[in-house]
Design an enzyme around this catalytic site. Structure first.
Site: not given
Length: 332
Positions: A51, A321
């Site tokens: 992303h 993440y």
């Protein structure tokens, strides 16, 4: 705040799906997955590995106090809570065209009355493309460009699809739905099952989605061919200049037997739904130097009253993440 670490939740999830914590840690690691993403898209130094292309926004959320019947989370206090938001395209290409038939993301960081945080990270597909981290890793490996052509090997892609049926529902959804014409005209889904915990300790499985009051609008086939590669950020910025943008948070109440640990499987129609609050975005801006740029939207950052399910993908996202975050803040 949730008093269990991401690693503890990962181990709990591993036990729930019949694996030992050692197996969960050794089968697929966050370093492997992030490395595989880098092999597909390359590395944009100092940026998210997935992303990568995104837009920052700011606003507020007002939760419905009626939801306190299900959850004691301060998210549903009825107070105006500041929100830092990020809208994005899936993948690690910062120049990905906005017409690509890939998922769009909405990530939210809520600042709660006590100063705590709640994260919600969503996609504009009702399901995820993998039931296990191993499927996602296999997809990235299959997508790695062939050095001779600079493109993925079609045979490897076909072999991946044939051997990983859990990847098909999301792929079919993306193939049959054109991308949104604006970030403001898309519903975003929480993908995973979460648990609302009431003041009496009662646990209720839930899934949620954020529905745009501007309505769902997708690019036509003609617009898909004619639209420029970069329009989503500009349209969101222009839209907020003309007025605030609103999404309603809709919570679906699970029933016994509804799958709680597989984000590729949708719940049956007809489940009870509750409007849980309203998200208002008042401004949007390029991400460079904006508030969302340095936020690690870890989906396991949760306030008291909301807990994760034993979904292996949800558990894994936190560690992945973290690896990406450490790399980008280190300028790698």
């Amino acid at each position: 705040m949730c008093n269990r670490s991401s690693r503890e939740w990962l181990f709990a999830a591993a036990l729930a799906v019949g694996m030992s914590p050692v197996m969960a840690a050794e089968e697929v690691t966050a370093d492997q997955v992030v490395g595989a993403i880098e092999d597909v898209f390359g590395v944009t130094q100092g940026q998210r590995r997935n992303h990568t292309k995104g837009t920052c926004a700011q606003g507020e959320f007002v939760g419905m106090t009626e939801v306190s019947a299900y959850s004691r989370s301060p998210l549903f206090s009825g107070k105006r809570l500041p929100v830092v938001a990020r809208f994005s395209l899936a993948g690690g290409n910062p120049k990905a065209p906005d017409t690509a038939k890939t998922p769009r993301g909405m990530a939210l960081e809520f600042t709660l009355p006590d100063g705590g945080l709640q994260h919600i990270t969503m996609l504009n597909t009702p399901m995820f493309g993998a039931a296990q981290p191993s499927t996602f890793l296999a997809q990235m490996i299959a997508m790695k460009p062939d050095p001779a052509t600079g493109k993925p090997d079609p045979a490897k892609i076909r072999a991946f699809i044939d051997s990983h049926p859990d990847s098909r529902p999301q792929a079919e959804f993306l193939a049959s739905h054109n991308p949104p014409s604006s970030y403001a005209n898309s519903t975003y889904f929480g993908i995973h099952t979460f648990k609302f915990v009431g003041r009496d300790g009662k646990v209720t499985p839930v899934r949620w989605r954020f529905v745009p009051r501007d309505g769902e609008k997708r690019l036509s086939d003609a617009e898909l061919k004619s639209s420029p590669p970069d329009f989503l950020e500009r349209r969101l910025i222009e839209r907020t200049r003309h007025g605030k943008v609103h999404w309603d948070m809709i919570v679906t109440i699970g029933e016994p037997g509804d799958p709680e640990d597989n984000p590729t499987v949708s719940w049956p129609e007809g489940r009870k739904e509750v409007r849980a609050g309203t998200l208002t975005i008042s401004s949007a801006m390029p991400q460079h130097g904006a508030a969302c740029e340095q936020v690690n939207f870890d989906p396991l950052v949760m306030a008291e009253g909301i807990e994760p399910s034993n979904d292996p993908i949800l558990m894994f996202r936190s560690s992945a993440y973290a690896v990406s975050f450490v790399k980008r803040i280190g300028g790698l």
